[in-house]
Design an enzyme around this catalytic site. Structure first.
Site, PDB file in Angstrom:
ATOM      1  N   GLU A 208       0.805  -1.222   0.000  1.00 56.89           N
ATOM      2  CA  GLU A 208       0.000   0.000   0.000  1.00 56.89           C
ATOM      3  C   GLU A 208       0.840   1.274   0.000  1.00 56.89           C
ATOM      4  O   GLU A 208       0.804   2.071   0.953  1.00 56.89           O
ATOM      5  CB  GLU A 208      -0.959  -0.002   1.198  1.00 56.89           C
ATOM      6  CG  GLU A 208      -1.942  -1.154   1.155  1.00 56.89           C
ATOM      7  CD  GLU A 208      -3.148  -0.978   2.076  1.00 56.89           C
ATOM      8  OE1 GLU A 208      -3.123  -0.064   2.913  1.00 56.89           O
ATOM      9  OE2 GLU A 208      -4.117  -1.740   1.931  1.00 56.89           O
ATOM     10  N   GLU A 397      -5.093  -8.638  -0.130  1.00 59.32           N
ATOM     11  CA  GLU A 397      -5.811  -8.432   1.138  1.00 59.32           C
ATOM     12  C   GLU A 397      -7.270  -8.153   0.852  1.00 59.32           C
ATOM     13  O   GLU A 397      -7.599  -7.458  -0.111  1.00 59.32           O
ATOM     14  CB  GLU A 397      -5.298  -7.209   1.914  1.00 59.32           C
ATOM     15  CG  GLU A 397      -4.013  -7.387   2.627  1.00 59.32           C
ATOM     16  CD  GLU A 397      -3.616  -6.159   3.445  1.00 59.32           C
ATOM     17  OE1 GLU A 397      -4.506  -5.436   3.949  1.00 59.32           O
ATOM     18  OE2 GLU A 397      -2.402  -5.933   3.553  1.00 59.32           O
TER      19      GLU A 397
END
Ligand code: NOJ
Length: 491
Positions: A208, A397
């Site tokens: 991220e 995820e």
């Protein structure tokens, strides 16, 4: 300064989302309203392909503990959590799930769940305590033992090289806005992959990048708690260069190693049908979803600002975009929730992109107050697969926080997580039916763990962790997921 108010303290997931422009090419769907009140498309039962990879994910700082053991250096998250007032309940990752000592138990959990992939992260300050120089053999040994235990259990190790725990010394040298970090990162990646690349064949460079640059340097709600828009923008560019450079370092060691990054993404939906909101949603998608994808795969920044992208502010020099190029072998998608995007007059700082995002509240909310809206997952996956055709996707995820705890028999009846997973996996299967090339799904998370600035107030695990005793208990959702992983059949 404008806001993206909705980001508030849970900001980190995303920010931007996709445009409705793409919806016109989606196959028709039917909206239903269930008894629970949430409108949903109708999804058919689905048989996932035999070779589909089922996994779970964690990150070093969130589960390992052993924060100062075996020569590990201090990270920015050690410093952040040891600073009063930063993390809810003054919680730290000093012990977390103690996975550093209990990794065998955690591999046994993965096995019991019938999973075939484990996404974990490597702590940079375990390998290079000060962020530079020779490697710490004890740090490398830990990850060798973990990878060997996984291989023994026939579970693919998928290692993330950076899940936010920068060595504190490198922050003192300027952190991610400092251009030198690209070379530091590439050196760390080089020595780590040289040591572990015989066992670990699949790598995520970053976790991220948008979240850690924005929250760490722009918003300051995450480590290292800096609040400067220019630093944030510069950090994004340094990370893009680092991604390209580290990609090449790995390929020079062994071109067969598979390298990607796990990108935070949200479906960015225009709040209204106005042209202004649609354009704002496109800019939000460009900035929050693909700001680190486009330079790697296309050698340019996507257009995210109403005027020109602020390349000078970002410190972009001639030739840099060639450095950012990296034909990633897969794109990792971390997906949690959608955002509704409105156009606002461009302002200073973050406001420069002229976008305001807000959480949608049409669907049910998790205990973290994130909306459950599986259709948006379909739309985002479908859109990315279309925009970056040819690059396989892995869901690195996806998950939800619910605070269910053991009942009188010690069982954890987390039916809401089962519903969440069923809905999101149905949406994923539908994107696959419509042509998305998705080869893996990792649930976040294997274990309840340290949720960054939220401390231990959120529980994302398939496994319940009693943090007083470290006892692990598979939740009902874990049992449900284990059946799905063994049959691939989603009803
Ligand atoms: C994003 C991050 O990668 C992970 O560290 C975090 O715990 C989860 N999503 C849930 O918020």
């Amino acid at each position: 300064m404008s806001r993206w108010n909705s980001l508030n303290r849970r900001e980190f997931i995303s920010t931007a989302l996709g445009t409705v422009g793409s919806f016109s090419v989606l196959p028709p769907c039917h909206r239903l309203t269930s008894e629970l009140g949430e409108p949903q498309r109708r999804y058919a039962p689905f048989q996932f392909p035999k070779e589909f990879i089922w996994g779970a994910a964690t990150a070093a700082y969130q589960i390992e503990g052993a924060w100062a053991e075996d020569g590990k250096g201090e990270s920015i998250w050690d410093r952040f959590s040891h600073t009063t007032g930063r993390v809810k309940g003054a919680a730290t990752g000093d012990v977390a799930c103690d996975s550093y000592h209990r990794y065998k138990e955690d591999v046994a959990l993965l096995k019991a769940l019938n999973l075939t992939s484990y996404r974990f992260s490597i702590s940079w300050p375990r390998i290079q305590p000060d962020g530079a120089g020779a490697s710490n053999p004890k740090g490398l040994d830990y990850y060798k033992r973990l990878a060997d235990a996984l291989l023994e259990a026939k579970i693919r190790p998928l290692a993330t090289l950076y899940h936010w725990d920068l060595p504190q010394k490198l922050e003192e040298a300027g952190g991610w806005p400092n251009r030198d970090l690209a070379a530091r990162f590439s050196d760390y990646v080089d020595l780590t992959v040289r040591a572990l690349g015989d066992r670990i064949t699949h790598w995520c460079l970053f976790n991220e990048p948008f979240a850690f640059t924005f929250l760490g340097y722009g918003r300051g709600t995450h480590a290292p708690a800096r609040t400067n828009f220019a630093d944030f923008m510069r950090a994004t560019h340094v990370v893009n260069i680092a991604q390209g450079q580290a990609f090449r370092a790995i390929k020079a060691i062994n071109s067969k190693l598979q390298v990607g990054t796990a990108f935070s993404m949200s479906s960015c939906e225009p709040a209204t049908k106005s042209d202004a909101d649609r354009q704002a949603a496109d800019r939000a998608h460009a900035f929050a979803n693909v700001w680190f994808v486009h330079p790697a795969l296309r050698g340019e920044y996507p257009k995210a600002f109403p005027g020109d992208n602020p390349l000078e502010l970002m410190g972009v020099k001639s030739g840099d975009l060639d450095l950012c190029r990296a034909p990633l072998d897969f794109l990792g998608i971390n997906y949690y929730r959608r955002q509704l995007i409105s156009a606002i007059p461009p302002g200073a700082g973050e406001g420069a992109i002229g976008v305001q995002g807000s959480d949608a509240h049409e669907g049910l909310l998790t205990d973290f107050a994130w909306e459950v809206w599986p259709d948006s997952f379909h739309d985002l996956v479908f859109r990315i697969s279309r925009e970056y055709k040819g690059t396989p996707l892995e869901i690195t995820e996806n998950g939800c926080s619910y605070l269910d705890c053991p009942d009188e028999y010690g069982r954890i009846p987390d039916e809401r997580r089962v519903q969440f997973m069923r809905g999101y996996l149905q949406a994923l299967s539908s994107a696959m039916l419509h042509g998305a090339n998705v080869r893996a799904y990792h649930h976040w998370s294997l274990l309840d763990n340290f949720e960054w600035a939220e401390g231990y107030t959120q529980r994302f695990g398939l496994t319940y962790v009693d943090f007083r005793t470290q006892k692990r208990t598979i939740k009902d959702s874990g049992h449900w997921y284990s059946k799905l992983a063994s049959t691939g059949s989603l009803m």
